[in-house]
Write a protein that holds these residues in place. Structure first.
Motif, PDB file in Angstrom:
ATOM      1  N   ILE A 223      36.395  51.613  13.256  1.00 14.40           N
ATOM      2  CA  ILE A 223      37.962  52.048  13.467  1.00 14.40           C
ATOM      3  C   ILE A 223      37.964  53.117  14.577  1.00 14.40           C
ATOM      4  O   ILE A 223      37.916  53.990  14.164  1.00 14.40           O
ATOM      5  N   VAL A 224      39.090  52.750  15.334  1.00 16.01           N
ATOM      6  CA  VAL A 224      39.814  53.200  16.705  1.00 16.01           C
ATOM      7  C   VAL A 224      40.460  54.835  16.017  1.00 16.01           C
ATOM      8  O   VAL A 224      40.560  55.740  16.830  1.00 16.01           O
ATOM      9  N   ALA A 225      41.419  54.224  15.965  1.00 16.38           N
ATOM     10  CA  ALA A 225      42.494  54.910  15.193  1.00 16.38           C
ATOM     11  C   ALA A 225      43.272  54.484  13.942  1.00 16.38           C
ATOM     12  O   ALA A 225      43.299  53.448  13.525  1.00 16.38           O
ATOM     13  N   GLN A 226      44.187  55.659  13.637  1.00 17.54           N
ATOM     14  CA  GLN A 226      44.681  54.735  11.936  1.00 17.54           C
ATOM     15  C   GLN A 226      45.893  55.988  12.102  1.00 17.54           C
ATOM     16  O   GLN A 226      46.542  57.155  13.031  1.00 17.54           O
ATOM     17  N   PHE A 227      47.235  55.024  11.203  1.00 18.49           N
ATOM     18  CA  PHE A 227      48.147  55.374  12.034  1.00 18.49           C
ATOM     19  C   PHE A 227      48.518  55.289  10.778  1.00 18.49           C
ATOM     20  O   PHE A 227      49.071  54.230   9.344  1.00 18.49           O
ATOM     21  N   ASP A 228      50.176  56.042  10.408  1.00 16.18           N
ATOM     22  CA  ASP A 228      50.936  56.762   8.759  1.00 16.18           C
ATOM     23  C   ASP A 228      52.288  55.584   9.260  1.00 16.18           C
ATOM     24  O   ASP A 228      52.561  55.152   8.733  1.00 16.18           O
ATOM     25  N   ASP A 229      52.174  56.011  10.596  1.00 18.63           N
ATOM     26  CA  ASP A 229      53.411  54.598  11.324  1.00 18.63           C
ATOM     27  C   ASP A 229      53.430  53.416  12.131  1.00 18.63           C
ATOM     28  O   ASP A 229      52.668  52.912  12.718  1.00 18.63           O
ATOM     29  N   SER A 230      54.074  52.144  11.316  1.00 16.68           N
ATOM     30  CA  SER A 230      53.350  50.708  12.064  1.00 16.68           C
ATOM     31  C   SER A 230      53.855  50.953  13.454  1.00 16.68           C
ATOM     32  O   SER A 230      53.335  50.189  14.178  1.00 16.68           O
ATOM     33  N   ALA A 231      55.177  51.383  14.071  1.00 18.80           N
ATOM     34  CA  ALA A 231      55.473  51.018  14.762  1.00 18.80           C
ATOM     35  C   ALA A 231      54.724  51.625  16.326  1.00 18.80           C
ATOM     36  O   ALA A 231      54.378  51.308  17.089  1.00 18.80           O
ATOM     37  N   LEU A 232      53.978  53.018  15.787  1.00 12.93           N
ATOM     38  CA  LEU A 232      52.885  53.656  16.732  1.00 12.93           C
ATOM     39  C   LEU A 232      51.522  53.374  16.729  1.00 12.93           C
ATOM     40  O   LEU A 232      51.598  52.702  17.739  1.00 12.93           O
ATOM     41  N   LEU A 233      51.540  52.157  15.548  1.00 14.18           N
ATOM     42  CA  LEU A 233      50.029  51.453  15.636  1.00 14.18           C
ATOM     43  C   LEU A 233      50.293  50.616  16.821  1.00 14.18           C
ATOM     44  O   LEU A 233      49.525  50.037  17.745  1.00 14.18           O
ATOM     45  N   LYS A 234      51.600  49.501  16.055  1.00 20.39           N
ATOM     46  CA  LYS A 234      51.617  48.793  17.785  1.00 20.39           C
ATOM     47  C   LYS A 234      51.569  48.964  18.866  1.00 20.39           C
ATOM     48  O   LYS A 234      50.638  47.790  20.281  1.00 20.39           O
ATOM     49  N   SER A 235      52.051  50.007  19.266  1.00 17.93           N
ATOM     50  CA  SER A 235      52.167  50.501  20.186  1.00 17.93           C
ATOM     51  C   SER A 235      51.093  51.146  20.778  1.00 17.93           C
ATOM     52  O   SER A 235      50.449  50.773  22.228  1.00 17.93           O
ATOM     53  N   PHE A 236      49.593  51.582  20.347  1.00 18.52           N
ATOM     54  CA  PHE A 236      48.652  51.397  20.606  1.00 18.52           C
ATOM     55  C   PHE A 236      48.338  49.852  20.340  1.00 18.52           C
ATOM     56  O   PHE A 236      47.407  49.603  21.900  1.00 18.52           O
ATOM     57  N   GLN A 238      49.291  47.206  22.374  1.00 19.99           N
ATOM     58  CA  GLN A 238      50.255  46.821  22.526  1.00 19.99           C
ATOM     59  C   GLN A 238      49.279  47.443  24.052  1.00 19.99           C
ATOM     60  O   GLN A 238      49.720  46.935  25.200  1.00 19.99           O
ATOM     61  N   SER A 239      48.748  48.924  24.179  1.00 24.45           N
ATOM     62  CA  SER A 239      48.572  49.285  25.377  1.00 24.45           C
ATOM     63  C   SER A 239      47.027  48.979  25.034  1.00 24.45           C
ATOM     64  O   SER A 239      46.431  49.405  26.446  1.00 24.45           O
ATOM     65  N   GLY A 240      46.394  47.724  24.192  1.00 24.74           N
ATOM     66  CA  GLY A 240      45.007  47.518  24.646  1.00 24.74           C
ATOM     67  C   GLY A 240      43.739  48.625  23.694  1.00 24.74           C
ATOM     68  O   GLY A 240      42.603  47.896  24.719  1.00 24.74           O
ATOM     69  N   LEU A 241      44.556  49.346  23.215  1.00 19.92           N
ATOM     70  CA  LEU A 241      43.699  50.126  22.794  1.00 19.92           C
ATOM     71  C   LEU A 241      42.337  49.387  21.496  1.00 19.92           C
ATOM     72  O   LEU A 241      41.061  50.015  21.178  1.00 19.92           O
ATOM     73  N   GLY A 242      42.870  48.827  20.519  1.00 19.70           N
ATOM     74  CA  GLY A 242      42.491  47.719  19.975  1.00 19.70           C
ATOM     75  C   GLY A 242      43.048  46.367  18.849  1.00 19.70           C
ATOM     76  O   GLY A 242      44.264  46.203  20.069  1.00 19.70           O
ATOM     77  N   ALA A 243      42.860  45.686  18.552  1.00 21.32           N
ATOM     78  CA  ALA A 243      43.079  45.055  17.678  1.00 21.32           C
ATOM     79  C   ALA A 243      43.990  45.508  16.357  1.00 21.32           C
ATOM     80  O   ALA A 243      44.044  46.653  15.746  1.00 21.32           O
ATOM     81  N   PHE A 258      55.583  42.938  21.480  1.00 23.44           N
ATOM     82  CA  PHE A 258      54.757  42.917  22.475  1.00 23.44           C
ATOM     83  C   PHE A 258      53.180  42.600  23.242  1.00 23.44           C
ATOM     84  O   PHE A 258      52.941  42.804  23.787  1.00 23.44           O
ATOM     85  N   GLY A 259      53.417  41.396  23.557  1.00 23.87           N
ATOM     86  CA  GLY A 259      52.796  40.486  24.223  1.00 23.87           C
ATOM     87  C   GLY A 259      51.399  40.706  23.787  1.00 23.87           C
ATOM     88  O   GLY A 259      50.651  40.472  25.186  1.00 23.87           O
ATOM     89  N   VAL A 260      51.000  40.465  23.023  1.00 25.01           N
ATOM     90  CA  VAL A 260      49.611  40.308  22.000  1.00 25.01           C
ATOM     91  C   VAL A 260      49.585  38.786  21.392  1.00 25.01           C
ATOM     92  O   VAL A 260      51.275  37.950  21.435  1.00 25.01           O
ATOM     93  N   GLU A 261      48.402  38.263  21.309  1.00 26.98           N
ATOM     94  CA  GLU A 261      47.880  37.271  20.760  1.00 26.98           C
ATOM     95  C   GLU A 261      46.999  37.217  19.155  1.00 26.98           C
ATOM     96  O   GLU A 261      47.009  37.542  19.042  1.00 26.98           O
ATOM     97  N   ALA A 262      47.872  35.839  18.372  1.00 23.34           N
ATOM     98  CA  ALA A 262      47.118  36.194  17.177  1.00 23.34           C
ATOM     99  C   ALA A 262      46.044  35.535  16.645  1.00 23.34           C
ATOM    100  O   ALA A 262      45.076  34.739  18.263  1.00 23.34           O
TER     101      ALA A 262
END
Length: 301
Positions: A223-236, A238-243, A258-262
């Motif tokens: 678990i690299v990071a945890q977010f309360d805000d879903s928009a911020l989670l998706k932004s990270f 998108q940056s490649g920090l993790g799935a 977001f340019g990601v793949e399922a």
């Protein structure tokens, strides 16, 4: 309660309840605070209960006051509709419609849930808010919002009289940048073991459901990071920090935006969605549009 209520007194109570103080109601009604205070006392004497409790320098509604306010809202709303019909002024200006969503809900799915309200025949002016479920339900109780969107239903544990309208549910899908998605797709879901994940914080119901799923299968991700805000989670993400995961119902939107793949679905880990209102039976046309569209299309599968 005695047989008759003085509706002028009820109107003073209604304005004070919505304005939050006698001073603000006085300014709105152009009546002295002493007069309003006296009329409120007469109303309380008439119905036999206290409608307000002191809170610092202001007032807050008592339990009885919240009940009376619900009826007062309906009474004065009907009165306004009657005036519109008789005066022929229907449709003059948009009506306010305030929707509040739990901060943990994905913004994309909140948009899809709310959007049908803007397509009804009645002209409305939408306001969208977000926050914790507890604070939003408190606003619903005093009619500061018309509808609360949440992934957990309101229960008797909260001293709020509100009603759950189940919109639907969705499994979850994992996303990542293409190179990460390719790496974890082939052996999914076993590939989640030690995989870098971005997750919602543990206060959110879907995180609890996912943690149970992991525990049952002895899968331990990184678990690299945890977010309360879903928009911020998706932004990270998108940056490649993790799935990360989102409801399967919005898979295409997440990929396109977001340019990601399922790379894998977990249909057994379900996120539920509720519209919570102060009405047991849905009468508000915007709420009805939200409910009907969610059941018929967004969560139809």
């Amino acid at each position: 309660m005695q047989d008759m209520i003085n509706y002028k007194h009820l109107k003073y109570f209604w304005v004070v309840a919505h304005e939050g103080s006698i001073a603000q109601a006085s300014s709105r009604l152009n009546i002295t605070p002493q007069t309003i205070s006296g009329q409120l006392s007469l109303l309380e004497e008439r119905i036999g209960c206290a409608l307000f409790e002191k809170e610092g320098r202001g007032l807050r509604l008592s339990d009885d006051g919240r009940l009376v306010l619900r009826y007062a809202d309906e009474i004065f709303e009907l009165g306004s509709e009657l005036a519109d019909v008789i005066l022929g002024s229907r449709g003059v200006g948009p009506a306010d419609f305030i929707v509040a969503a739990s901060s943990g809900l994905p913004k994309t799915i909140v948009h899809k849930i709310i959007a049908p309200a803007l397509k009804i025949d009645h002209e409305i002016r939408l306001s969208s808010l977000e926050g914790s479920v507890e604070s939003l339900l408190a606003d619903l109780a005093v009619h500061k919002v018309d509808l609360v969107l949440s992934d957990i239903p309101v229960t008797g544990a909260l001293s709020v009289k509100a009603y759950n309208h189940f919109l639907g549910e969705s499994g979850i899908t994992f996303f990542a940048l293409p190179e990460l998605a390719q790496k974890y797709r082939k052996t999914f879901p076993a590939s989640l073991h030690n995989a870098p994940l971005l997750l919602p914080t543990s206060q959110h119901e879907i995180r609890k459901e996912f943690d149970f799923w992991l525990s049952d299968r002895n899968i331990r991700p990184n678990i690299v990071a945890q977010f309360d805000d879903s928009a911020l989670l998706k932004s990270f993400g998108q940056s490649g920090l993790g799935a990360f995961f989102m409801p399967t119902a919005i898979t295409k939107n997440i990929e396109d935006t977001f340019g990601v793949e399922a790379f894998g679905d977990l249909p057994d880990v379900k996120q539920k969605f509720y519209a919570i209102s102060a009405e047991r039976k849905i009468r508000h046309p915007a709420i009805a549009a939200i409910f009907n569209s969610a059941r018929a299309s967004l969560f139809a599968n």
